[in-house]
Design a protein around this motif. Sequence first.
Motif, mmCIF file in Angstrom:
data_model
loop_
_atom_site.group_PDB
_atom_site.id
_atom_site.type_symbol
_atom_site.label_atom_id
_atom_site.label_comp_id
_atom_site.label_asym_id
_atom_site.label_seq_id
_atom_site.Cartn_x
_atom_site.Cartn_y
_atom_site.Cartn_z
ATOM 1 N N GLY A 211 0.821 -1.214 0.000
ATOM 2 C CA GLY A 211 0.000 0.000 0.000
ATOM 3 C C GLY A 211 0.848 1.253 0.000
ATOM 4 N N ALA A 212 2.088 1.124 -0.495
ATOM 5 C CA ALA A 212 3.032 2.244 -0.434
ATOM 6 C C ALA A 212 2.522 3.473 -1.186
ATOM 7 N N LYS A 213 1.786 3.256 -2.268
ATOM 8 C CA LYS A 213 1.331 4.380 -3.087
ATOM 9 C C LYS A 213 -0.055 4.885 -2.682
ATOM 10 N N LEU A 214 -0.643 4.259 -1.674
ATOM 11 C CA LEU A 214 -1.938 4.727 -1.182
ATOM 12 C C LEU A 214 -1.752 5.957 -0.320
ATOM 13 N N PRO A 215 -2.763 6.824 -0.249
ATOM 14 C CA PRO A 215 -2.684 7.964 0.670
ATOM 15 C C PRO A 215 -2.491 7.485 2.114
ATOM 16 N N PHE A 216 -1.777 8.295 2.887
ATOM 17 C CA PHE A 216 -1.434 7.899 4.253
ATOM 18 C C PHE A 216 -2.668 7.552 5.081
ATOM 19 N N PHE A 217 -3.705 8.373 5.006
ATOM 20 C CA PHE A 217 -4.890 8.150 5.839
ATOM 21 C C PHE A 217 -5.658 6.902 5.397
ATOM 22 N N LEU A 218 -5.582 6.550 4.124
ATOM 23 C CA LEU A 218 -6.215 5.321 3.669
ATOM 24 C C LEU A 218 -5.457 4.109 4.218
ATOM 25 N N ARG A 219 -4.115 4.191 4.201
ATOM 26 C CA ARG A 219 -3.319 3.123 4.805
ATOM 27 C C ARG A 219 -3.621 3.000 6.293
ATOM 28 N N LEU A 220 -3.748 4.143 6.930
ATOM 29 C CA LEU A 220 -4.054 4.142 8.364
ATOM 30 C C LEU A 220 -5.399 3.463 8.626
ATOM 31 N N ALA A 221 -6.380 3.719 7.763
ATOM 32 C CA ALA A 221 -7.700 3.095 7.909
ATOM 33 C C ALA A 221 -7.613 1.585 7.717
ATOM 34 N N ILE A 222 -6.753 1.138 6.801
ATOM 35 C CA ILE A 222 -6.586 -0.305 6.583
ATOM 36 C C ILE A 222 -5.911 -0.943 7.788
ATOM 37 N N TYR A 223 -4.859 -0.261 8.311
ATOM 38 C CA TYR A 223 -4.185 -0.781 9.503
ATOM 39 C C TYR A 223 -5.181 -1.047 10.628
ATOM 40 N N ALA A 224 -6.026 -0.050 10.909
ATOM 41 C CA ALA A 224 -6.974 -0.171 12.014
ATOM 42 C C ALA A 224 -8.178 -1.022 11.634
ATOM 43 N N GLY A 225 -8.556 -0.971 10.350
ATOM 44 C CA GLY A 225 -9.783 -1.642 9.932
ATOM 45 C C GLY A 225 -9.721 -3.153 10.011
ATOM 46 N N ILE A 226 -8.578 -3.755 9.653
ATOM 47 C CA ILE A 226 -8.496 -5.217 9.633
ATOM 48 C C ILE A 226 -8.690 -5.816 11.025
ATOM 49 N N PRO A 227 -7.968 -5.374 12.067
ATOM 50 C CA PRO A 227 -8.220 -5.926 13.406
ATOM 51 C C PRO A 227 -9.642 -5.672 13.905
ATOM 52 N N ILE A 228 -10.168 -4.473 13.614
ATOM 53 C CA ILE A 228 -11.523 -4.163 14.075
ATOM 54 C C ILE A 228 -12.549 -5.060 13.393
ATOM 55 N N ILE A 229 -12.402 -5.267 12.087
ATOM 56 C CA ILE A 229 -13.334 -6.124 11.353
ATOM 57 C C ILE A 229 -13.279 -7.555 11.875
ATOM 58 N N LEU A 230 -12.090 -8.057 12.159
ATOM 59 C CA LEU A 230 -11.954 -9.419 12.677
ATOM 60 C C LEU A 230 -12.662 -9.569 14.029
ATOM 61 N N GLU A 231 -12.496 -8.567 14.892
ATOM 62 C CA GLU A 231 -13.166 -8.632 16.199
ATOM 63 C C GLU A 231 -14.683 -8.514 16.059
ATOM 64 N N LEU A 232 -15.147 -7.670 15.133
ATOM 65 C CA LEU A 232 -16.592 -7.544 14.906
ATOM 66 C C LEU A 232 -17.176 -8.844 14.347
#
Length: 288
Positions: A211-232
Amino acid sequence: MNNRAVNISSLVILLSLVSFIAEACLYYLINYHWVSILFAVLFSVGLSHFCLESSLNYGYSFLHAAFMVTITFIFSTVIYLIQPNQWIHYDFSMVVLVLVNWITPFIYCNIRDMMDRGPRFDGFHLFFQRMSILFIVFFLFVVVKQYFLTPITPPYQELPFGAHNFVPMMTTASYIEFAINSHTSLFPLFCYIAEMIALGVPIGFFVRIYGAKLPFFLRLAIYAGIPIILELLQELTGRGWGDIDDVTMSLLGVLIGVILFYLLNGLSQSVSNREYMMSRNQTSNYFS
């Protein structure tokens, strides 16, 4: 494919099979399973070196890694499914054995790519992509097992009446205080924390890479989103125990994975004067 390539491929598979047989025998015969792991590391380094020097590309190193990871994964899965068994016992060293057979050629080839000053060896980027796919496929199996099939849970009890904790690490801190006061071993908790953190490390590393070429905030959302989705998903399916502490531990693992990338990138700049995963003929900053 010419005869030489066929001969090298056959030899690599044969030597990998010999390595697996030796690892399985050592695991079965010696109670100290670290001996089997140490043998796997040494043999894998030697075979990776042979593959690279004999072919001048990284393709056969991937063949070795793919064969060893697949066959040791099948072996560990079979042993896990036939437990309890008086002849051979499943423990965490089998997981380490599978990981070692992937990470040893991965690290070795990374080092060789950084140290090589000329165009003698080629195909590292293809090797990296293949190794990434190999790891992610088996990592998904691990995630499904650890989150949904046989969910890992902390050593403390779930909150009563279906209540949920929304304060990060409050429940874990309360259990630590209770364990200290009651002289209860904290080892199971530390193992649980280490496992949750470890599951987050590949997420941080590979999202940062691909995700190197993705915008920083989109990468940040992916970082946080995967663990949150798994717990949900755990909460929705009733498998395991969806908790904010698990998300916090996974995010710590994600952070470690991102830091690991930057450490590799800094090492690559220091040793080979180029960004990590940048081709030798590339002039632009791949990770900008």
